[in-house]
Design a protein around this motif. Structure first.
Motif, PDB file in Angstrom:
ATOM      1  N   LEU A  96      -2.881   9.512  -2.671  1.00 21.54           N
ATOM      2  CA  LEU A  96      -3.426   8.094  -2.495  1.00 21.54           C
ATOM      3  C   LEU A  96      -3.484   7.830  -4.084  1.00 21.54           C
ATOM      4  O   LEU A  96      -4.367   8.168  -4.691  1.00 21.54           O
ATOM      5  N   SER A 107      -4.570   9.352  -9.080  1.00 18.52           N
ATOM      6  CA  SER A 107      -4.757   9.306  -7.771  1.00 18.52           C
ATOM      7  C   SER A 107      -6.341   9.308  -7.638  1.00 18.52           C
ATOM      8  O   SER A 107      -7.143   9.365  -8.365  1.00 18.52           O
ATOM      9  N   ALA A 161      -5.415   1.540  -3.030  1.00 12.62           N
ATOM     10  CA  ALA A 161      -4.790   2.648  -2.736  1.00 12.62           C
ATOM     11  C   ALA A 161      -3.337   2.373  -2.152  1.00 12.62           C
ATOM     12  O   ALA A 161      -3.372   1.594  -1.671  1.00 12.62           O
ATOM     13  N   LYS A 162      -2.579   3.323  -2.678  1.00 15.42           N
ATOM     14  CA  LYS A 162      -1.275   3.239  -2.436  1.00 15.42           C
ATOM     15  C   LYS A 162      -0.784   4.999  -1.772  1.00 15.42           C
ATOM     16  O   LYS A 162      -0.882   5.630  -2.600  1.00 15.42           O
ATOM     17  N   VAL A 163      -0.109   4.744  -0.880  1.00 15.15           N
ATOM     18  CA  VAL A 163       0.500   6.115  -0.322  1.00 15.15           C
ATOM     19  C   VAL A 163       1.542   6.433  -1.279  1.00 15.15           C
ATOM     20  O   VAL A 163       2.498   5.785  -1.521  1.00 15.15           O
ATOM     21  N   LEU A 179      -5.314  11.069   7.931  1.00 16.60           N
ATOM     22  CA  LEU A 179      -6.281  10.072   7.319  1.00 16.60           C
ATOM     23  C   LEU A 179      -7.829  10.392   7.696  1.00 16.60           C
ATOM     24  O   LEU A 179      -8.413  10.059   6.970  1.00 16.60           O
ATOM     25  N   ILE A 232      -1.032  13.397   4.011  1.00 10.36           N
ATOM     26  CA  ILE A 232      -1.952  12.433   3.556  1.00 10.36           C
ATOM     27  C   ILE A 232      -3.147  13.148   3.130  1.00 10.36           C
ATOM     28  O   ILE A 232      -3.619  14.012   3.841  1.00 10.36           O
ATOM     29  N   ALA A 291      -5.278   2.831   2.806  1.00  8.02           N
ATOM     30  CA  ALA A 291      -4.080   4.015   3.289  1.00  8.02           C
ATOM     31  C   ALA A 291      -3.671   3.705   4.634  1.00  8.02           C
ATOM     32  O   ALA A 291      -2.484   3.904   4.911  1.00  8.02           O
ATOM     33  N   ASN A 345       0.782  -1.336  -0.060  1.00  5.00           N
ATOM     34  CA  ASN A 345       0.242  -0.059  -0.173  1.00  5.00           C
ATOM     35  C   ASN A 345       0.670   1.136  -0.029  1.00  5.00           C
ATOM     36  O   ASN A 345       0.283   2.173   0.454  1.00  5.00           O
TER      37      ASN A 345
END
Length: 358
Positions: free
Chosen positions: A145, A101, A153-155, A200, A140, A123, A76
């Protein structure tokens, strides 16, 4: 237009020659530019971030962002391929995610409740890993994302990240609307994991409600910061009807003004989100007072709406079992004297279905 260019660089062991094909610019900002490129040697696409050297903090490690991404490798978290310098400017090559995104996909619109919860849970997993590695992300937001080919989702974007307890020398904080209350009036921005939890939480608030409920007008930056410090921005008691009470409570805790009363880790926040997952996921329908729902557990579809009807307002609920036709749910379909009463009732019904599934 596709153009090919070659970059010569020195190797510790020998001189080598690396060739990339530049395809198109993906984005730009104060940090520099991001380009889609093709790595001719490895036969794969990559997203290449060309950093603006003038924007780096004096004395800072030019490869700090890439180093943080290497430390933070996780399903992630966006993967980094390499770090280099081109004409004296730092360059980071990372995995290219063509879906863009979360911000690119939804453009500030409210996301279906179940999808929004899933994205924030994912996330949280990425941020959990960062914190376990001793890193803070500190930025964040929906634009950071990214979505892989399966919508996971990938940070991304580690431009503000740093080791926990080492915020000196990191780039200055500039995204005020996600600033946690405890950071107002300080120079460091987020300095603890609970600051990332706030990030977040505010990202979840935005995805669930849409940015139209998130944005407010302020006369000055000072007024905005005062509202953040007081906990009146964003307005935590304004929610779209499709967001059920358990989920509202969960998000409000992540946004608590007092850091000690928030979830103390991204893992704690994720566990709370898992408990608050909707059994019926609602999304905005064709008009402002209509909603479409789906139950992944049994494949049942739902739709609800409030409409004027002969001087009154009618709330209608319909259900369709998998493979069947739509049927009116008479016990929940009612007429009210005002739109306010109808909407209040709609919120109760949508909330009940989200919490119980029936």
């Amino acid at each position: 237009m596709i153009s090919s260019w070659s970059l010569s660089r020195n190797s510790r062991s020998n001189g080598d020659h690396v060739s990339y094909t530049s395809i198109r610019r993906l984005g730009a900002g104060s940090f520099g530019e991001v380009w889609l490129e093709f790595d001719d040697a490895l036969g794969r696409q990559c997203a290449t971030k060309y950093l603006n050297a003038a924007g780096l903090t004096p004395g800072a490690d030019v490869h700090a962002e890439a180093q943080a991404m290497v430390i933070a490798q996780h399903p992630n978290v966006v993967a980094v391929y390499s770090a280099d310098e081109v004409r004296g400017a730092p360059v980071i090559r990372m995995e290219y995610l063509p879906n863009g995104s979360v911000e690119d996909k939804y453009h500030g619109a409210a996301v279906a409740v179940g999808d929004a919860v899933r994205l924030i849970e994912e996330a949280c997993r990425g941020v959990e890993h960062l914190h376990a590695c001793g890193l803070l992300h500190r930025d964040i937001k929906p634009a950071n994302l990214m979505l892989d080919e399966n919508g996971v989702a990938k940070v991304s974007d580690f431009g503000l990240s740093c080791q926990r307890g080492a915020t000196e020398g990191v780039p200055p904080w500039n995204y005020m609307v996600h600033l946690p209350p405890e950071a107002v009036g300080t120079a460091g921005g987020i300095t603890t994991p609970v600051g990332d939890v706030y990030g977040l939480g505010i990202t979840a608030f935005r995805l669930l409600n849409g940015d139209s409920m998130f944005k407010q007008s302020f006369v000055s930056t000072a007024e905005l910061l005062a509202a953040i410090a007081a906990g009146t921005y964003p307005v935590r008691n304004r929610w779209l009807p499709q967001i059920h009470p358990a989920l509202r409570k969960t998000i409000r805790k992540a946004l608590n003004v007092k850091p000690g009363e928030r979830y103390q880790s991204a893992a704690d926040f994720r566990h709370a989100l898992e408990k608050a997952r909707p059994l019926v996921s609602w999304a905005q329908g064709d008009h402002a007072h209509s909603w479409d729902g789906f139950s992944p557990r049994n494949g049942t579809s739902w739709r609800a709406e409030c409409l004027p009807s002969r001087g009154a307002d009618r709330f209608t609920l319909e259900r369709r079992l998998s493979g069947r036709n739509w049927r009116n749910v008479g016990s929940d379909s009612k007429v009210f004297a005002s739109s306010g009463e109808a909407l209040n009732y709609a919120e109760q019904v949508l909330g009940r279905l989200a919490a119980t599934g029936s």
